[in-house]
Structures are given as C-alpha cells and as structure tokens.
Design a protein around this motif. Structure first.
Motif, PDB file in Angstrom:
ATOM      1  N   UNK A   1      -0.839 -25.785   2.832  1.00  0.00           N
ATOM      2  CA  UNK A   1      -2.359 -25.440   2.342  1.00  0.00           C
ATOM      3  C   UNK A   1      -3.120 -26.356   3.149  1.00  0.00           C
ATOM      4  N   UNK A   2      -2.788 -27.444   3.711  1.00  0.00           N
ATOM      5  CA  UNK A   2      -3.955 -28.068   4.499  1.00  0.00           C
ATOM      6  C   UNK A   2      -4.417 -27.227   5.675  1.00  0.00           C
ATOM      7  N   UNK A   3      -3.792 -26.281   6.119  1.00  0.00           N
ATOM      8  CA  UNK A   3      -4.083 -25.480   7.207  1.00  0.00           C
ATOM      9  C   UNK A   3      -5.230 -24.380   6.886  1.00  0.00           C
ATOM     10  N   UNK A   4      -5.502 -24.388   5.492  1.00  0.00           N
ATOM     11  CA  UNK A   4      -6.450 -23.484   4.985  1.00  0.00           C
ATOM     12  C   UNK A   4      -7.521 -24.259   4.155  1.00  0.00           C
ATOM     13  N   UNK A   5      -7.235 -25.282   3.595  1.00  0.00           N
ATOM     14  CA  UNK A   5      -8.209 -25.894   2.859  1.00  0.00           C
ATOM     15  C   UNK A   5      -9.005 -27.221   3.863  1.00  0.00           C
ATOM     16  N   UNK A   6     -10.101 -27.124   4.162  1.00  0.00           N
ATOM     17  CA  UNK A   6     -10.787 -27.961   4.892  1.00  0.00           C
ATOM     18  C   UNK A   6     -11.289 -29.150   4.076  1.00  0.00           C
ATOM     19  N   UNK A   7     -11.008 -30.471   4.263  1.00  0.00           N
ATOM     20  CA  UNK A   7     -11.486 -31.619   3.499  1.00  0.00           C
ATOM     21  C   UNK A   7     -12.887 -31.597   3.403  1.00  0.00           C
ATOM     22  N   UNK A   8     -13.271 -31.708   2.130  1.00  0.00           N
ATOM     23  CA  UNK A   8     -14.759 -31.643   1.846  1.00  0.00           C
ATOM     24  C   UNK A   8     -15.460 -30.509   1.680  1.00  0.00           C
ATOM     25  N   UNK A   9     -14.719 -29.368   1.885  1.00  0.00           N
ATOM     26  CA  UNK A   9     -15.314 -27.910   1.795  1.00  0.00           C
ATOM     27  C   UNK A   9     -15.228 -27.485   0.407  1.00  0.00           C
ATOM     28  N   UNK A  10     -15.872 -26.279   0.064  1.00  0.00           N
ATOM     29  CA  UNK A  10     -15.961 -25.972  -1.152  1.00  0.00           C
ATOM     30  C   UNK A  10     -14.676 -25.682  -1.701  1.00  0.00           C
ATOM     31  N   UNK A  11     -13.737 -25.088  -0.848  1.00  0.00           N
ATOM     32  CA  UNK A  11     -12.439 -24.800  -1.289  1.00  0.00           C
ATOM     33  C   UNK A  11     -11.605 -26.029  -1.983  1.00  0.00           C
ATOM     34  N   UNK A  12     -11.958 -27.071  -1.185  1.00  0.00           N
ATOM     35  CA  UNK A  12     -11.312 -28.448  -1.426  1.00  0.00           C
ATOM     36  C   UNK A  12     -11.865 -29.168  -2.649  1.00  0.00           C
ATOM     37  N   UNK A  13     -13.231 -28.929  -3.013  1.00  0.00           N
ATOM     38  CA  UNK A  13     -13.886 -29.264  -4.166  1.00  0.00           C
ATOM     39  C   UNK A  13     -13.286 -28.612  -5.261  1.00  0.00           C
ATOM     40  N   UNK A  14     -13.246 -27.207  -5.291  1.00  0.00           N
ATOM     41  CA  UNK A  14     -12.645 -26.462  -6.297  1.00  0.00           C
ATOM     42  C   UNK A  14     -11.220 -26.679  -6.671  1.00  0.00           C
ATOM     43  N   UNK A  15     -10.495 -27.167  -5.660  1.00  0.00           N
ATOM     44  CA  UNK A  15      -8.935 -27.258  -6.013  1.00  0.00           C
ATOM     45  C   UNK A  15      -9.117 -28.764  -6.793  1.00  0.00           C
ATOM     46  N   UNK A  16      -9.713 -29.694  -6.259  1.00  0.00           N
ATOM     47  CA  UNK A  16      -9.954 -31.049  -7.242  1.00  0.00           C
ATOM     48  C   UNK A  16     -10.336 -30.840  -8.444  1.00  0.00           C
ATOM     49  N   UNK A  17     -11.276 -29.650  -8.722  1.00  0.00           N
ATOM     50  CA  UNK A  17     -11.735 -29.511 -10.012  1.00  0.00           C
ATOM     51  C   UNK A  17     -10.459 -28.827 -11.002  1.00  0.00           C
ATOM     52  N   UNK A  18      -9.789 -27.870 -10.266  1.00  0.00           N
ATOM     53  CA  UNK A  18      -9.008 -27.304 -11.072  1.00  0.00           C
ATOM     54  C   UNK A  18      -7.508 -27.823 -11.186  1.00  0.00           C
ATOM     55  N   UNK A  19      -7.105 -28.595 -10.233  1.00  0.00           N
ATOM     56  CA  UNK A  19      -5.973 -29.697 -10.208  1.00  0.00           C
ATOM     57  C   UNK A  19      -4.763 -28.650 -10.356  1.00  0.00           C
ATOM     58  N   UNK A  20      -4.417 -27.767 -11.081  1.00  0.00           N
ATOM     59  CA  UNK A  20      -3.280 -26.899 -11.115  1.00  0.00           C
ATOM     60  C   UNK A  20      -3.491 -25.638 -11.427  1.00  0.00           C
ATOM     61  N   UNK A  21      -2.357 -24.669 -11.140  1.00  0.00           N
ATOM     62  CA  UNK A  21      -2.281 -23.452 -11.711  1.00  0.00           C
ATOM     63  C   UNK A  21      -2.013 -23.450 -13.024  1.00  0.00           C
ATOM     64  N   UNK A  22      -2.813 -22.732 -13.818  1.00  0.00           N
ATOM     65  CA  UNK A  22      -2.244 -22.656 -15.426  1.00  0.00           C
ATOM     66  C   UNK A  22      -1.565 -21.237 -15.749  1.00  0.00           C
ATOM     67  N   UNK A  23      -0.765 -21.255 -16.351  1.00  0.00           N
ATOM     68  CA  UNK A  23      -0.031 -19.958 -16.729  1.00  0.00           C
ATOM     69  C   UNK A  23      -0.282 -19.672 -18.024  1.00  0.00           C
ATOM     70  N   UNK A  24      -0.695 -18.718 -18.384  1.00  0.00           N
ATOM     71  CA  UNK A  24      -0.819 -18.174 -19.519  1.00  0.00           C
ATOM     72  C   UNK A  24       0.220 -16.886 -19.840  1.00  0.00           C
ATOM     73  N   UNK A  25       0.488 -16.621 -21.016  1.00  0.00           N
ATOM     74  CA  UNK A  25       1.434 -15.391 -21.328  1.00  0.00           C
ATOM     75  C   UNK A  25       1.049 -14.145 -20.516  1.00  0.00           C
ATOM     76  N   UNK A  26      -0.252 -13.850 -20.266  1.00  0.00           N
ATOM     77  CA  UNK A  26      -0.664 -12.485 -19.565  1.00  0.00           C
ATOM     78  C   UNK A  26      -1.204 -12.885 -18.462  1.00  0.00           C
ATOM     79  N   UNK A  27      -1.567 -13.907 -18.004  1.00  0.00           N
ATOM     80  CA  UNK A  27      -2.493 -14.049 -16.845  1.00  0.00           C
ATOM     81  C   UNK A  27      -2.077 -15.423 -16.124  1.00  0.00           C
ATOM     82  N   UNK A  28      -2.507 -15.775 -14.968  1.00  0.00           N
ATOM     83  CA  UNK A  28      -2.455 -17.287 -14.458  1.00  0.00           C
ATOM     84  C   UNK A  28      -3.795 -17.357 -14.099  1.00  0.00           C
ATOM     85  N   UNK A  29      -4.283 -18.891 -14.269  1.00  0.00           N
ATOM     86  CA  UNK A  29      -5.496 -19.245 -13.412  1.00  0.00           C
ATOM     87  C   UNK A  29      -5.209 -20.045 -12.251  1.00  0.00           C
TER      88      UNK A  29
END
Length: 496
Positions: free
Chosen positions: A109-137
């Motif tokens: 994943x580090x090949x796609x997520x640049x440190x300090x970028x928007x992707x990195x910041x959003x990943x630090x906000x979400x932390x994990x994938x969340x699994x719902x019975x009908x969808x996943x976040x």
C-alpha cells in the motif's frame, strides 16, 4: 484474530433493514452509501486515481535495488468468493532436505499512499475497513483497495514478499521480506479449496496448505495458543420471512489463517530483534473472565471438567453445533484488552506477548484494510535490511496505538449494533410471541437480568431478558418477545 462475522443473503433489499443500516452509518459519521460517489472527499479520490496509474514505492532508504521481479512465482489467493480487496497471495513448496517454504505476498500500500498526502490523512481518519451486513466502508478508495493495489489474478502488482522457511515440524527457521513485483495466478475461494484438498485433486502448492496448516495448529497447541473458530451469523430471506443461523467455518479457513499468524509472528520477531516496532498485545485474561465463561458453558450444557484448560475446551468445540457456536461467540470476550504497543531504542515492552497467540505477534498482513499494517510492513523491510526505518514511519509510530484503539472501538460498535439490527429485523413481526430459550448468563448484582439463547431452528438469536423473578442459569424457560425494532436496534425478552 476472530471477529463476529455477519452476512446477509437475499435480504439486503428489505427496506427496514437497509434503512436501519444506513441510519447507523450516518449516526457513526460514516458514508450512508459507501459505494457512492460521495464516499470519499474529491481530493482523496483524485489522488487515488493518480496513484493507481503510477504506483511509486517509497524512496529507498535501505540502499537496495529496485523491487525485484517475482512475477514468475505462481502465487494464488484464498478468500471469500465475493472478495476483491485481496491483501495476501501465497505459494507453498517443499524444501530440499525437508521442511517447507512459504512465500507470502502482501499488497504494498505504501507504493500508492504518499506520506502526508490526502490519501494518507484519510486513512489515518478511517483507520480500518468497516464491515456492515450489506456494505463495507473501505479504508482506501475502491480504485486502490479493489483495483490497482489488490492482488487480483493476472495483474502485476507491487508487494512485500515474505519468504519463511519451516522445518519438518512447522517451526520457522528463517525469514526474509523485501519489495517485489508479483503476479497472482488464481483467485481461489474457501469452499473450492476445501473440496479440492478433500478430493485429493489439489496441486501440491495448494495441497500443502493443509499440511502446513495442521503443523502450525499443532505448534499453536504446544505453546498454549488459541484460535477461535467463530461461526458466521447469516440472515436470509425465506418464504417471506427472515432466518438467522450460524455458518461453521471450513477447516481450510483455519489453515489459511495459520499462514497469516505465522507471518505476524515472524514480523514481531524481526521488529523485536531490531529494537523498533509495533506489536499487537493482549494480557492474560483475569480469572473472573474465565469463571464467567465456565458459567456460560454450564448454561449451554457444555462439559468443561475442572482439570481441562480453556485452550483445550475451545479446541474440542464444534462450530456447527448451535450451543458450541453460541459459546464461541462468548469466548471473544477474552480478547478484550488487546491493543498496540510501540517501542523504540531496543526498549521492548514487558509483557510483549499476545496471550491468545502465546507469542510475540503483530498485524502486518492486511494493509488494504488496516492502517497499522502498512507501517509494520515497512518496519520489517528496514529490519531485514539492517537499516533505520524511514522518517515518515517514525513520525507516525507514536500515534498509532491511539489511532488504532479508536478505530477498534468504532469497529466493535459497528459489529454490536449490526447484530442488534439484524436480530430486530428477524423478529420485528413477532413481538408478543412466546419462544423456548435457555438462560446463558445472569447478572451477578441483578439476577432478574440476563441473556437467553433461543432454541428455535433458524433463530440464532442471543439477546437480553429482564423482568420477573430471578433467572435460573442454565435452565430452559419460556420467554415473550417484548421489543424488536430495527430502527432502535434493540431486541428484548421477558420471562413468560
């Protein structure tokens, strides 16, 4: 480690159920429609699209060559059939002179997520994938997690490629990990893997999954570790009504999990030897927690002799048995207290063992779905290269335990609320009816309040009961359903 798996089959379009799940996501400040165009901020989606077209491994602080070409290694993935966020691919072989070699590719994943970028910041906000019975976040935009970064078959992908050598008993004797380009050959699913291995038609790299899995399970037993075969709860539409039942995991799922556990243990060993890392730790369960499980076992008519340890009784359970399935769900309470421990400058924490694994352990095999794994993988690459980890890793390291703890709390809330919603959807038209049930837990200080498991077929429901006199632990009673509303996500029974 196990989680409470929930799956909806054929009922996802039921309006009250879907509306309640959407409302839950909104309440938790999550996208109501995780697959919609507004699931991620525009700048995050734009950065993900650019990265998907041009992945770039982090600048090399290890003075190593470019990622080496391992596309000739015939890797394969083993996942549920609908999964497209594929973190891991493997190849298993025998070593000359005896023993085995495990190649395990983990999405880089580090090949796609640049440190300090928007992707990195959003990943630090979400932390994990969340699994719902009908969808996943998802943790990352789907263009990455189910596209350019996923180890999909017949696609060349950047990966961290582990090589772990085992002796004839399944004990790890050598470990290496480096950046590589890999190419999976096949996307396999558990039922097909189980069928081919049982029939003897699996080719050796797949057939060895059973051999190595069984050896690793024996090593786990020898060191006192525990793997919980927690069954999945499935809700499905049936003749105009809902059914809820347990699905027992296949043996192949356990063998596959042992490869991931093996890698997490190898990663922990690399980091503790290097003096810098992040471990997944779990203290030994207090006596009171085990005593409570003994009461639940008694209530479910599970024979647990006093001379038999918790680890031994768990291995004797059969997830296809409804009583055993309910008990395995309760066993996950012993995993409370798990967390992440960071260490630097050779100050390895004490204790530093995960009690359920019975060894040092870390999360490093699911970076598409869990934030900490990206950093753990980078620390391991640095450890093998005998180099200092990159600055972007060291800067983020101190905050990871707090971020992961918050993400775990959110994940636990999602799981708990989803179970309540599903059970309420199952029973919403049956308020006032009587059911046969068994009392599986009673509050010490409120003996009129406890938990019951319904005995009815197609009703794998464990819910709160209150009212009336003291509840008889372990006895069958008749209960009346007093509340079941997917909107409130609560199911409540009262003694009849």
């Amino acid at each position: 480690m196990p989680r409470r798996h929930i799956h909806v089959t054929g009922a996802a379009e039921a309006a009250p159920l879907r509306a309640a799940l959407r409302e839950l996501r909104t309440t938790l400040d999550l996208p109501a429609d995780p697959a919609g165009p507004d699931a991620f901020p525009p700048e995050v989606l734009a950065e993900a699209e650019r990265a998907a077209k041009n992945p770039r491994p982090p600048s090399d602080p290890y003075h190593l060559a470019e990622p080496y070409d391992a596309t000739d290694l015939p890797l394969f993935t083993v996942d549920p059939p609908s999964s497209t966020d594929l973190d891991q691919a493997m190849h298993l072989s025998r070593r000359e002179g005896g023993g085995f070699r495990v190649h395990y590719a983990i999405a880089d994943v580090a090949a796609f997520v640049a440190p300090g970028g928007a992707l990195d910041a959003e990943a630090h906000r979400r932390v994990t994938t969340l699994y719902f019975p009908d969808e996943k976040v998802p943790l990352h935009p789907r263009s990455l997690s189910e596209g350019a970064a996923s180890l999909l078959p017949d696609q060349t992908r950047p990966a961290l490629l582990w090589r772990i050598d085992l002796d004839e008993d399944g004990t790890a004797v050598a470990t290496d990990v480096r950046r590589a380009l890999v190419r999976s050959r096949a996307k396999l699913h558990y039922a097909g893997v189980q069928r081919d291995i049982d029939a003897g038609t699996a080719e050796e790299p797949l057939a060895l999954l059973k051999d190595i899995g069984l050896l690793r399970q024996e090593r786990e037993r020898a060191r006192g570790g525990i793997s919980l075969n927690v069954p999945e709860q499935e809700i499905e539409a049936h003749d105009g009504a809902y059914r809820l039942a347990y699905r027992a995991p296949l043996p192949a799922e356990g063998w596959n999990a042992q490869i991931s556990l093996l890698t997490g243990m190898a990663a922990a060993d690399l980091m503790t030897a290097s003096g810098t890392g992040v471990l997944r730790t779990l203290p030994v369960a207090p006596d009171g927690a085990v005593a409570r499980l003994r009461r639940t076992a008694q209530a479910l008519r599970i024979d647990w002799p006093h001379h038999t340890s918790y680890a031994e009784i768990v291995r004797a359970l059969h997830p296809a048995d409804p009583a055993h399935a309910a008990f395995l769900q309760e066993c996950t309470t012993l995993l409370r207290g798990a967390g992440y421990t960071v260490f630097t400058d050779d100050e390895v924490p004490d204790p530093f063992v995960h009690a359920a694994v019975a060894a040092p352990y870390t999360h490093c095999t699911a970076p598409l779905r869990r934030l900490v794994d990206r950093y753990a993988g980078e620390l391991c690459v640095a450890a093998v290269a005998e180099a200092e980890p990159p600055e972007w890793v060291m800067e983020a390291l101190p905050g990871l335990p707090r971020e992961m703890a918050e993400g775990t709390r959110r994940q636990n809330t999602v799981e708990r609320e989803c179970v309540d919603i599903l059970e309420a959807a199952l029973l919403k038209d049956r308020v006032g009816e009587l059911f046969d049930a068994r009392v599986v837990d009673v509050k010490d200080r409120e003996p009129t309040v406890g938990t019951v498991q319904l005995d009815s077929a197609g009703l794998a429901v464990i819910a709160r009961v209150e009212g009336g006199g003291n509840l008889p632990l372990g006895e069958r009673i008749r209960v009346r359903l007093t509340q079941a509303d997917p909107g409130t996500a609560k199911v409540l029974f009262a003694p009849a």
